[in-house]
Design a protein around this motif. Structure first.
Motif, PDB file in Angstrom:
ATOM      1  N   PRO A   1      28.430  63.538  35.750  1.00 58.47           N
ATOM      2  CA  PRO A   1      29.350  63.010  37.124  1.00 58.47           C
ATOM      3  C   PRO A   1      29.874  64.476  37.638  1.00 58.47           C
ATOM      4  CG  PRO A   1      30.501  62.648  35.258  1.00 58.47           C
ATOM      5  CD  PRO A   1      29.332  63.063  34.600  1.00 58.47           C
ATOM      6  N   THR A   2      30.054  64.363  38.990  1.00 58.78           N
ATOM      7  CA  THR A   2      30.520  65.404  39.474  1.00 58.78           C
ATOM      8  C   THR A   2      32.495  65.570  39.207  1.00 58.78           C
ATOM      9  OG1 THR A   2      29.086  65.277  41.251  1.00 58.78           O
ATOM     10  CG2 THR A   2      31.331  66.727  41.767  1.00 58.78           C
ATOM     11  N   VAL A   3      32.597  66.602  38.664  1.00 63.19           N
ATOM     12  CA  VAL A   3      34.051  66.957  38.071  1.00 63.19           C
ATOM     13  C   VAL A   3      34.314  68.049  39.015  1.00 63.19           C
ATOM     14  CG1 VAL A   3      35.488  67.780  36.366  1.00 63.19           C
ATOM     15  CG2 VAL A   3      33.641  66.275  35.865  1.00 63.19           C
ATOM     16  N   GLU A   4      35.415  67.734  39.770  1.00 62.45           N
ATOM     17  CA  GLU A   4      35.731  68.810  40.771  1.00 62.45           C
ATOM     18  C   GLU A   4      37.281  69.026  40.588  1.00 62.45           C
ATOM     19  OE1 GLU A   4      35.670  69.365  45.452  1.00 62.45           O
ATOM     20  OE2 GLU A   4      34.034  69.748  44.362  1.00 62.45           O
TER      21      GLU A   4
ATOM     22  N   VAL B   1      50.039  62.244  36.917  1.00 64.39           N
ATOM     23  CA  VAL B   1      49.685  62.880  38.366  1.00 64.39           C
ATOM     24  C   VAL B   1      48.360  63.749  38.276  1.00 64.39           C
ATOM     25  CG1 VAL B   1      50.312  64.519  40.063  1.00 64.39           C
ATOM     26  CG2 VAL B   1      51.962  62.743  39.464  1.00 64.39           C
ATOM     27  N   VAL B   2      48.300  64.516  37.505  1.00 64.80           N
ATOM     28  CA  VAL B   2      47.061  65.328  37.173  1.00 64.80           C
ATOM     29  C   VAL B   2      45.696  64.496  36.843  1.00 64.80           C
ATOM     30  CG1 VAL B   2      46.217  67.219  35.690  1.00 64.80           C
ATOM     31  CG2 VAL B   2      48.412  67.548  36.294  1.00 64.80           C
ATOM     32  N   ALA B   3      46.085  63.532  36.164  1.00 60.88           N
ATOM     33  CA  ALA B   3      44.702  62.652  35.675  1.00 60.88           C
ATOM     34  C   ALA B   3      44.434  61.945  36.971  1.00 60.88           C
ATOM     35  CB  ALA B   3      45.138  61.713  34.665  1.00 60.88           C
ATOM     36  N   ALA B   4      45.369  61.417  37.934  1.00 62.91           N
ATOM     37  CA  ALA B   4      44.882  60.886  39.064  1.00 62.91           C
ATOM     38  C   ALA B   4      44.289  61.762  40.219  1.00 62.91           C
ATOM     39  CB  ALA B   4      46.212  60.103  39.669  1.00 62.91           C
ATOM     40  N   GLY B   5      44.764  62.806  40.279  1.00 62.47           N
ATOM     41  CA  GLY B   5      44.362  63.806  41.167  1.00 62.47           C
ATOM     42  C   GLY B   5      42.959  64.531  40.654  1.00 62.47           C
ATOM     43  N   ILE B   6      42.597  64.494  39.458  1.00 63.42           N
ATOM     44  CA  ILE B   6      41.120  64.865  38.873  1.00 63.42           C
ATOM     45  C   ILE B   6      40.238  63.688  39.342  1.00 63.42           C
ATOM     46  CG2 ILE B   6      39.632  65.569  37.036  1.00 63.42           C
ATOM     47  CD1 ILE B   6      42.160  67.193  35.944  1.00 63.42           C
ATOM     48  N   ALA B   7      40.716  62.555  39.060  1.00 64.67           N
ATOM     49  CA  ALA B   7      39.692  61.521  39.268  1.00 64.67           C
ATOM     50  C   ALA B   7      39.594  61.239  40.484  1.00 64.67           C
ATOM     51  CB  ALA B   7      40.572  60.343  38.421  1.00 64.67           C
ATOM     52  N   VAL B   8      40.534  61.097  41.442  1.00 65.72           N
ATOM     53  CA  VAL B   8      40.544  60.931  42.921  1.00 65.72           C
ATOM     54  C   VAL B   8      39.769  62.114  43.647  1.00 65.72           C
ATOM     55  CG1 VAL B   8      41.698  60.946  45.143  1.00 65.72           C
ATOM     56  CG2 VAL B   8      42.452  59.493  43.351  1.00 65.72           C
ATOM     57  N   ASN B   9      39.970  63.354  43.147  1.00 63.51           N
ATOM     58  CA  ASN B   9      39.143  64.520  43.862  1.00 63.51           C
ATOM     59  C   ASN B   9      37.904  64.474  43.533  1.00 63.51           C
ATOM     60  OD1 ASN B   9      39.860  66.906  45.542  1.00 63.51           O
ATOM     61  ND2 ASN B   9      39.000  67.885  43.673  1.00 63.51           N
ATOM     62  N   SER B  10      37.267  64.139  42.148  1.00 67.90           N
ATOM     63  CA  SER B  10      36.052  64.285  41.919  1.00 67.90           C
ATOM     64  C   SER B  10      35.294  63.059  42.243  1.00 67.90           C
ATOM     65  CB  SER B  10      35.949  63.847  40.147  1.00 67.90           C
ATOM     66  OG  SER B  10      36.670  65.068  39.679  1.00 67.90           O
ATOM     67  N   ASN B  11      35.870  61.827  42.748  1.00 74.41           N
ATOM     68  CA  ASN B  11      35.413  60.783  43.221  1.00 74.41           C
ATOM     69  C   ASN B  11      34.987  61.143  44.642  1.00 74.41           C
ATOM     70  OD1 ASN B  11      34.209  57.770  43.032  1.00 74.41           O
ATOM     71  ND2 ASN B  11      36.071  57.549  44.613  1.00 74.41           N
ATOM     72  N   PHE B  12      35.957  61.860  45.137  1.00 69.10           N
ATOM     73  CA  PHE B  12      35.705  62.170  46.607  1.00 69.10           C
ATOM     74  C   PHE B  12      34.495  63.174  46.472  1.00 69.10           C
ATOM     75  CE2 PHE B  12      36.342  65.627  49.915  1.00 69.10           C
ATOM     76  CZ  PHE B  12      36.439  64.994  50.837  1.00 69.10           C
TER      77      PHE B  12
ATOM     78  N   ARG C   1      30.907  62.911  48.427  1.00 66.06           N
ATOM     79  CA  ARG C   1      30.480  64.031  49.478  1.00 66.06           C
ATOM     80  C   ARG C   1      28.958  64.539  48.896  1.00 66.06           C
ATOM     81  NH1 ARG C   1      33.875  68.733  47.899  1.00 66.06           N
ATOM     82  NH2 ARG C   1      32.025  68.780  46.285  1.00 66.06           N
ATOM     83  N   ASP C   2      28.892  64.770  47.764  1.00 64.60           N
ATOM     84  CA  ASP C   2      27.656  65.165  47.130  1.00 64.60           C
ATOM     85  C   ASP C   2      26.496  64.211  47.336  1.00 64.60           C
ATOM     86  OD1 ASP C   2      28.754  67.606  46.806  1.00 64.60           O
ATOM     87  OD2 ASP C   2      29.121  67.414  44.433  1.00 64.60           O
ATOM     88  N   ALA C   3      26.716  63.018  47.190  1.00 61.82           N
ATOM     89  CA  ALA C   3      25.713  61.918  47.255  1.00 61.82           C
ATOM     90  C   ALA C   3      25.357  61.655  48.667  1.00 61.82           C
ATOM     91  CB  ALA C   3      26.304  60.673  46.709  1.00 61.82           C
ATOM     92  N   PHE C   4      26.176  62.219  49.769  1.00 60.92           N
ATOM     93  CA  PHE C   4      25.879  61.934  51.053  1.00 60.92           C
ATOM     94  C   PHE C   4      24.514  62.568  51.304  1.00 60.92           C
ATOM     95  CE2 PHE C   4      26.082  63.374  55.421  1.00 60.92           C
ATOM     96  CZ  PHE C   4      26.060  62.294  56.207  1.00 60.92           C
ATOM     97  N   GLN C   5      23.848  62.101  52.235  1.00 60.70           N
ATOM     98  CA  GLN C   5      22.373  62.441  52.353  1.00 60.70           C
ATOM     99  C   GLN C   5      21.982  61.739  53.913  1.00 60.70           C
ATOM    100  OE1 GLN C   5      20.150  64.451  50.233  1.00 60.70           O
ATOM    101  NE2 GLN C   5      19.556  65.118  52.300  1.00 60.70           N
ATOM    102  N   ALA C   6      22.124  62.783  54.771  1.00 58.33           N
ATOM    103  CA  ALA C   6      21.368  62.294  56.284  1.00 58.33           C
ATOM    104  C   ALA C   6      20.116  62.539  56.346  1.00 58.33           C
ATOM    105  CB  ALA C   6      22.304  62.927  57.202  1.00 58.33           C
ATOM    106  N   VAL C   7      19.390  62.218  57.253  1.00 59.97           N
ATOM    107  CA  VAL C   7      17.694  62.132  57.440  1.00 59.97           C
ATOM    108  C   VAL C   7      17.695  63.471  58.862  1.00 59.97           C
ATOM    109  CG1 VAL C   7      17.200  60.128  56.626  1.00 59.97           C
ATOM    110  CG2 VAL C   7      17.600  60.556  59.103  1.00 59.97           C
TER     111      VAL C   7
ATOM    112  N   ALA D   1      44.472  66.416  32.344  1.00 62.09           N
ATOM    113  CA  ALA D   1      43.035  67.001  32.733  1.00 62.09           C
ATOM    114  C   ALA D   1      41.985  66.356  31.869  1.00 62.09           C
ATOM    115  CB  ALA D   1      42.860  68.578  32.254  1.00 62.09           C
ATOM    116  N   VAL D   2      42.125  65.930  30.533  1.00 63.61           N
ATOM    117  CA  VAL D   2      41.304  65.500  29.679  1.00 63.61           C
ATOM    118  C   VAL D   2      41.191  63.749  30.135  1.00 63.61           C
ATOM    119  CG1 VAL D   2      41.141  64.408  27.343  1.00 63.61           C
ATOM    120  CG2 VAL D   2      41.970  66.561  27.576  1.00 63.61           C
ATOM    121  N   THR D   3      42.213  63.325  30.615  1.00 61.98           N
ATOM    122  CA  THR D   3      42.096  61.730  31.167  1.00 61.98           C
ATOM    123  C   THR D   3      41.328  61.926  32.356  1.00 61.98           C
ATOM    124  OG1 THR D   3      44.266  61.241  29.934  1.00 61.98           O
ATOM    125  CG2 THR D   3      43.158  59.693  31.684  1.00 61.98           C
ATOM    126  N   GLY D   4      41.573  62.860  33.370  1.00 54.06           N
ATOM    127  CA  GLY D   4      41.017  62.774  34.573  1.00 54.06           C
ATOM    128  C   GLY D   4      39.566  63.017  34.372  1.00 54.06           C
TER     129      GLY D   4
END
Length: 873
Positions: A834-837, A498-509, A513-519, A808-811
């Motif tokens: 990468p972004t780790v959140e 659960v923790v690994a999946a949570g860190i991976a999913v949250n970091s991907n999100f 979010r950080d890669a979003f760039q509007a003009v 946490a290590v895996t995530g």
């Protein structure tokens, strides 16, 4: 064989006699089998393969021909849905006529238009946008493509049919519905349903009534009835000129050809295997203590068998028979219920909940594999108790003395080796795919499982200074390390996942979010109509001013080449920052004057305004500028040519590949909503033409909702009919990670609490003599409750703490392959950070909340009243 049959009879009798324990074990084994088999059946039923979808796609036709959006050769998948092209084919396609396609197919071909696109309509709560199709459903070629639910098929240009999802959203049978931007009233004469996409929102009318794309361009389709089959050679001939084909003959008898296939499925078998291993591991760790309790309850019976000549092998066989009977029975019951419930759901069309449904399909091979996996997990769970049964001291058991069976402290050396190997594999796997990171995590989990007894003993030693109830709980956990370690390992495995999946999913999100760039700033409204002449543009601008009175409008330009083709301007990243190639911004770069700069920048900046006026681009990201220069990459997006005229891109008319303009850096109020502002002079110097065809509405003056933006588009379409209008409200990054976090937390609650309560119940049964003694010397019920609560807290706390660290290590490791795709020369870490959140709330709820909750529930619901035993002698 006779010994096995006798053991199975003994196990069956014991399972019926201990109904509660047997039901618990069967639930732990059978429930995963039920869920997985039902899920596989529904997924296979909902997955419409090319052969099953033929009638819905083609009706009775021989093929469906689509026009691709490029002018040259394409490579397609077997259904003609996916396609790719090489660089030489990347220019926009010229319109294709029915006669040209007929020449490629040969004589005797009958065509039926079956165009696809989208259309606006007036919904109950405003304007909306849905899929649309133009096809005559009365034609025999369309038989089976749609199911008539109510009414009839459209028969005139003023009639349409809708899917059930549109009823109640503005569409009513027999009533008119305003469709297209011209608000054309059309009468709903029928309700139709797609055979497979049961939740589709779609409007169907006759050809030429709904879609207004240029004939012969992308979206123009034909159902064809040919004298002979449309073979693979014919498909290849049509692909060579940019046509996509879905052929009945090809799908029913696929030729040996290199078809385009979806990517991303290479590691699917590995992922399925990992899921199976984790399920077996969790079931074994949870069911093992229950088998151990059964062994202790039956130790006198087994001792009697041994005293009468039963060998250790036969004792092991009797306990293993428990795993065969309970595991096999639970797996078979899960198979029957899973397939039965899924089949019933498909028969009752409950598959409408997932949006697609097809003929009932039962994937027997994976289902049988899952069933055997479940049955095998029962046998594996009974393996350790079987070994213990063969080692028990017969004389001690029959003499009602405690057995002196050795209680091992695990395999610490093996555990350390596996743990080190898992960590090393995790470091190596981050350069490849995320599935390999989780595969390495499984190796780490096996190492921690082997270390679990040692960790239990070490943790119990740290409890020497705790209050008496918790000290007793820790001592009992350490004394029965086999039972406790299994439960701790189960909790640890669930927590790590659960923790690994949570860190991976949250970091991907967070990465998205950080890669979003509007003009343009959030809340800005963009109005664009690049195909209008000056007079119609003036009319549209005046209409916008009338609809939005008193709101200042900022005008900007669009780019066109010498032939009148629209040009989209992209930014080429600098060589020092190559990872910017993965960055994308949403919207064309604004081109205009100081007023536009003020809107995009979010504040007045005289220095930047002076630079823009002098012909320099104003850039808000320093990574995009090198030596005071900004490199632009113009891309042709559309070409305005008469119908049937070829589009030629030769050296004389081609736009330059790169445009380098002087640039200055500036600071924007919101860097995520500002990339750059280009001056008109700079792009004109590069040979491109500019036309004022864009209006921006400053959010500081008026912030429109998305629904208001659609309404504005309708009103503008009424004054400039046929224009290629684009009205959009910049909403910023849209995404929500909360549902995924709740789902992970729910899984953690079920798995952690389930494993904890199973072990706590077993521990409470083992501690009954100690609890009786405590009651005899005057311990109040609250003390006994605290002992049981301490047992639950010890198991859950130790399991979630170790599991959270491993997860946490895996995530964190999984964030690299999810964010950066790199291969090549080995380095310790792939390039790019990468972004780790970390999802701290999820982590706190799991690491702190779950052990506390487990202790509270165990203390509240335990039976504190103890019946004293009579002492003799």
């Amino acid at each position: 064989m006779s010994a096995l049959l006798a053991a199975l009879r003994i196990s069956r009798r014991d399972a019926l006699r201990a109904g509660g324990r047997s039901a618990l074990i069967m639930l732990m084994i059978g429930l995963p089998v039920l869920v997985i088999t039902g899920f596989l059946t529904l997924v296979e039923t909902a997955d419409i393969n090319p052969r099953e979808g033929l009638t819905a796609d083609l009706g009775t036709a021989d093929a469906l021909i689509r026009i691709a959006s490029v002018q040259g050769e394409v490579r397609q998948d077997i259904r003609g849905r996916m396609w790719s092209s090489n660089e030489a084919s990347s220019g926009p396609a010229r319109p294709r006529t029915q006669a040209e396609v007929g020449d490629l197919l040969g004589p005797g071909v009958r065509f039926l238009p079956a165009n696809e696109g989208s259309v606006d309509y007036l919904a109950a709560d405003g304007r909306d946008h849905v899929s649309a199709r133009e096809v005559d459903l009365r034609d025999p070629l369309t038989a089976g493509m749609y199911r008539l639910v109510e009414g009839r098929f459209p028969a005139s240009a003023q009639e349409i049919a809708v899917t059930p999802e549109l009823l109640g959203r503005g569409a009513r049978l027999g009533a008119p519905l305003e469709v297209t931007r011209d608000r054309k009233p059309m009468r709903v004469v029928g309700v139709i349903e797609h055979p497979h996409r049961t939740r589709a929102t779609e409007i169907v009318g006759l050809p030429g009534t709904l879609l207004f794309a240029q004939p012969g361009t992308q979206g123009t389709n034909w159902l064809v009835d040919t004298p002979g089959p449309v073979t693979g050679a014919v498909v290849q001939r049509l692909n060579a000129v940019g046509l996509l084909v879905q052929s009945r003959a090809v799908i029913e008898n696929p030729p040996d050809r290199d078809w385009l296939t979806p990517s991303g499925n290479e590691n699917r078998p590995v992922a399925i295997g990992l899921a199976g291993v984790m399920i077996v591991l969790e079931v074994v760790l949870l069911a093992g203590p229950a088998f151990a309790v059964g062994l202790r309850r039956r130790r006198r019976e087994l001792a009697l068998i041994a005293a009468q000549g039963g060998s250790p092998r036969q004792l092991r066989l009797i306990v293993l028979a428990d795993g065969i009977v309970l595991g096999g029975g639970a797996a078979a019951l899960g198979l029957v219920l899973g397939v039965g419930l899924a089949s019933l759901s498909a028969a009752l069309e409950a598959g409408r909940l997932i949006g697609t449904i097809g003929p009932l399909e039962i994937p027997w091979l994976p289902i049988v594999g899952v069933t055997l996996l479940g049955a095998g997990s029962g046998v594996v769970a009974a393996l350790v108790p079987a070994v213990q049964a063969a080692r028990q001291d017969v004389a001690a058991v029959l003499g009602e003395r405690r057995s002196m069976v050795r209680d091992r402290v695990g395999r610490p050396v093996l555990g350390l080796i596996l743990l080190a190997a898992g960590v090393a594999a995790t470091v190596l796997s981050i350069r490849y795919d995320v599935v390999w990171v989780f595969a390495a995590a499984v190796l780490t989990q096996f190492g921690l499982v082997a270390l679990a007894p040692r960790l239990v003993r070490s943790a119990a030693a740290l409890a020497a200074r705790l209050p008496l109830p918790f000290r007793l709980a820790a001592r009992d956990a350490s004394r029965h390390r086999g039972r406790t370690a299994s439960a701790v390992a189960a909790v640890m495995t669930a927590t790590a996942t659960v923790v690994a999946a949570g860190i991976a999913v949250n970091s991907n999100f967070a990465q998205n979010r950080d890669a979003f760039q509007a003009v343009v700033p959030a809340g800005s409204t963009t109005i664009e109509a690049g195909d209008l002449d000056d007079d119609r543009w003036a009319t549209l601008r005046a209409t916008v001013g009338r609809v939005l009175p008193g709101v200042p409008l900022v005008e900007a330009a669009v780019l066109k080449d010498t032939r009148g083709a629209s040009v989209w301007m992209e930014i080429r990243p600098t060589a020092e920052n190559a990872e910017n190639e993965r960055r994308r911004f949403y919207g064309n770069l604004p081109i205009g004057d100081e007023r536009l700069l003020t809107l995009v920048q979010g504040r007045r900046d005289p220095v930047a305004a002076a630079a823009l006026a002098s012909g320099k681009a104003v850039v808000f990201d320093p990574r995009l500028v090198r030596d005071g220069k900004l490199t632009l990459n113009p891309v042709v997006t559309a070409t305005a040519v008469p119908l049937g005229e070829a589009v030629v891109f030769d050296d004389e008319t081609a736009i330059p590949r790169n445009i380098v303009v002087p640039a200055v850096l500036a600071r924007a109020a919101d860097p995520r909503h500002a990339v750059a502002v280009l001056p008109i002079a700079a792009v004109r110097n590069a040979g491109l033409k500019t036309e004022p065809r864009v209006l921006y509405v400053d959010p500081a003056a008026r912030r429109l909702t998305e629904r208001q933006g659609v309404t504005l588009e309708w009103e503008l379409a009424a004054v400039v009919p046929g224009a290629d209008l684009y009205v959009a409200v910049e909403r910023g990054f849209q995404g929500d990670i909360v549902p995924e976090m709740w789902l992970l937390l729910g899984a953690a609650v079920i798995l952690v609490l389930g494993g904890t309560f199973v072990a706590t119940g077993l521990a409470a049964a083992d501690m009954r003599p100690d609890l009786t003694t405590m009651a005899a010397v005057g311990a109040p019920p609250g003390t006994r409750r605290l002992v049981v609560a301490g047992q639950a807290g010890f198991i859950a706390g130790l399991g979630v703490l170790i599991g959270a660290v491993a997860g946490a290590v895996t995530g964190v490791a999984a964030t690299w392959p999810m964010a950066v795709r790199t291969h090549g020369v080995f380095s310790f870490l792939p390039p790019g950070v990468p972004t780790v959140e970390i999802p701290w709330l999820l982590l706190a709820a799991v690491v702190i909340g779950l052990p506390v909750l487990a202790a509270l529930l165990a203390g509240v619901f335990t039976r504190a009243r103890v019946t004293l035993t009579r002492r003799t002698g």
